[in-house]
Design a protein around this motif. Structure first.
Motif, PDB file in Angstrom:
ATOM      1  N   SER A   1      -2.770 -24.554 -12.537  1.00  0.00           N
ATOM      2  CA  SER A   1      -1.785 -23.497 -12.382  1.00  0.00           C
ATOM      3  C   SER A   1      -0.952 -23.746 -11.141  1.00  0.00           C
ATOM      4  N   ARG A   2       0.243 -23.192 -11.150  1.00  0.00           N
ATOM      5  CA  ARG A   2       1.077 -23.157  -9.952  1.00  0.00           C
ATOM      6  C   ARG A   2       1.416 -21.720  -9.575  1.00  0.00           C
ATOM      7  N   ARG A   3       0.798 -20.778 -10.256  1.00  0.00           N
ATOM      8  CA  ARG A   3       1.027 -19.357  -9.994  1.00  0.00           C
ATOM      9  C   ARG A   3      -0.011 -18.822  -9.015  1.00  0.00           C
ATOM     10  N   GLN A   4       0.452 -18.254  -7.926  1.00  0.00           N
ATOM     11  CA  GLN A   4      -0.457 -17.767  -6.904  1.00  0.00           C
ATOM     12  C   GLN A   4      -1.391 -16.690  -7.440  1.00  0.00           C
ATOM     13  N   ASP A   5      -0.883 -15.857  -8.356  1.00  0.00           N
ATOM     14  CA  ASP A   5      -1.712 -14.755  -8.851  1.00  0.00           C
ATOM     15  C   ASP A   5      -2.839 -15.227  -9.766  1.00  0.00           C
ATOM     16  N   GLU A   6      -2.845 -16.503 -10.106  1.00  0.00           N
ATOM     17  CA  GLU A   6      -3.934 -17.037 -10.930  1.00  0.00           C
ATOM     18  C   GLU A   6      -5.013 -17.713 -10.099  1.00  0.00           C
ATOM     19  N   PHE A   7      -4.799 -17.785  -8.785  1.00  0.00           N
ATOM     20  CA  PHE A   7      -5.802 -18.366  -7.897  1.00  0.00           C
ATOM     21  C   PHE A   7      -6.621 -17.238  -7.283  1.00  0.00           C
ATOM     22  N   VAL A   8      -7.942 -17.340  -7.414  1.00  0.00           N
ATOM     23  CA  VAL A   8      -8.806 -16.221  -7.030  1.00  0.00           C
ATOM     24  C   VAL A   8      -9.478 -16.420  -5.679  1.00  0.00           C
ATOM     25  N   TYR A   9      -9.603 -17.675  -5.248  1.00  0.00           N
ATOM     26  CA  TYR A   9     -10.230 -17.931  -3.955  1.00  0.00           C
ATOM     27  C   TYR A   9      -9.228 -18.665  -3.066  1.00  0.00           C
ATOM     28  N   TRP A  10      -9.210 -18.249  -1.802  1.00  0.00           N
ATOM     29  CA  TRP A  10      -8.248 -18.792  -0.845  1.00  0.00           C
ATOM     30  C   TRP A  10      -8.942 -19.126   0.471  1.00  0.00           C
ATOM     31  N   GLY A  11      -8.472 -20.181   1.106  1.00  0.00           N
ATOM     32  CA  GLY A  11      -8.928 -20.486   2.445  1.00  0.00           C
ATOM     33  C   GLY A  11      -8.108 -19.735   3.473  1.00  0.00           C
ATOM     34  N   GLN A  12      -8.427 -19.961   4.740  1.00  0.00           N
ATOM     35  CA  GLN A  12      -7.758 -19.256   5.833  1.00  0.00           C
ATOM     36  C   GLN A  12      -6.458 -19.931   6.246  1.00  0.00           C
ATOM     37  N   GLY A  13      -6.278 -21.163   5.860  1.00  0.00           N
ATOM     38  CA  GLY A  13      -5.037 -21.864   6.172  1.00  0.00           C
ATOM     39  C   GLY A  13      -5.162 -22.780   7.378  1.00  0.00           C
ATOM     40  N   THR A  14      -4.294 -23.787   7.410  1.00  0.00           N
ATOM     41  CA  THR A  14      -4.217 -24.706   8.536  1.00  0.00           C
ATOM     42  C   THR A  14      -2.739 -24.939   8.853  1.00  0.00           C
ATOM     43  N   GLN A  15      -2.405 -24.921  10.129  1.00  0.00           N
ATOM     44  CA  GLN A  15      -1.008 -25.014  10.545  1.00  0.00           C
ATOM     45  C   GLN A  15      -0.542 -26.466  10.580  1.00  0.00           C
ATOM     46  N   VAL A  16       0.606 -26.695   9.973  1.00  0.00           N
ATOM     47  CA  VAL A  16       1.278 -27.996  10.050  1.00  0.00           C
ATOM     48  C   VAL A  16       2.639 -27.761  10.690  1.00  0.00           C
ATOM     49  N   THR A  17       2.901 -28.492  11.762  1.00  0.00           N
ATOM     50  CA  THR A  17       4.177 -28.384  12.447  1.00  0.00           C
ATOM     51  C   THR A  17       4.814 -29.765  12.526  1.00  0.00           C
ATOM     52  N   VAL A  18       6.039 -29.867  12.020  1.00  0.00           N
ATOM     53  CA  VAL A  18       6.762 -31.137  12.017  1.00  0.00           C
ATOM     54  C   VAL A  18       7.954 -31.002  12.953  1.00  0.00           C
ATOM     55  N   SER A  19       7.968 -31.815  13.995  1.00  0.00           N
ATOM     56  CA  SER A  19       9.050 -31.747  14.971  1.00  0.00           C
ATOM     57  C   SER A  19      10.155 -32.733  14.596  1.00  0.00           C
ATOM     58  N   SER A  20      11.366 -32.364  14.935  1.00  0.00           N
ATOM     59  CA  SER A  20      12.520 -33.226  14.597  1.00  0.00           C
ATOM     60  C   SER A  20      12.816 -34.210  15.704  1.00  0.00           C
TER      61      SER A  20
END
Length: 123
Positions: free
Chosen positions: A104-123
């Motif tokens: 799936s690519r629909r967020q509402d079909e995903f039932v478990y989620w992690g806390q996230g990890t930050q990615v920062t790309v500098s120019s």
């Protein structure tokens, strides 16, 4: 119940690479399709990539196609997102998620989620 923990985020220069990892708990990991989503500051969370439970089917957002690769190692209960040719617009918090759908690519079909990890790309 599946618990997801992301890692691998950080600060990288434009054109660089990062590999995100997502560690999943649970004995039925291969039953879940997995996805990566991201949320940039001031924007809604969006789909990035998804992979089926078997790993045989993958799908990418147009914005990352050809630059990002999703993969999984079901023996280790891990999902990865290899990110190459990073751009400043890739800056976001990246989330790993699990769904019992084939994929799936629909967020509402995903039932478990992690806390996230930050990615920062500098120019």
């Amino acid at each position: 119940q599946v618990q997801l923990v992301e890692s691998g985020g950080g600060l990288v220069q434009a054109g660089g690479s990062l590999r995100l990892s997502c560690a999943a708990s649970g004995r039925t990991f291969s039953a879940y399709a997995m996805g990566w989503f991201r949320q940039a500051p001031g924007k809604e969370r969006e789909f990035v990539a998804t992979i089926s439970g078997s790993g045989g089917t993958t799908y990418y957002a147009d914005s990352v196609k050809g630059r990002f690769t999703i993969s999984r190692d079901s023996a280790k209960n891990m999902v990865y997102l290899e990110m190459n040719s990073l751009k400043p617009e890739d800056t976001a918090v990246y989330y790993c998620a699990a769904t019992l759908r084939y994929w799936s690519r629909r967020q509402d079909e995903f039932v478990y989620w992690g806390q996230g990890t930050q990615v920062t790309v500098s120019s």
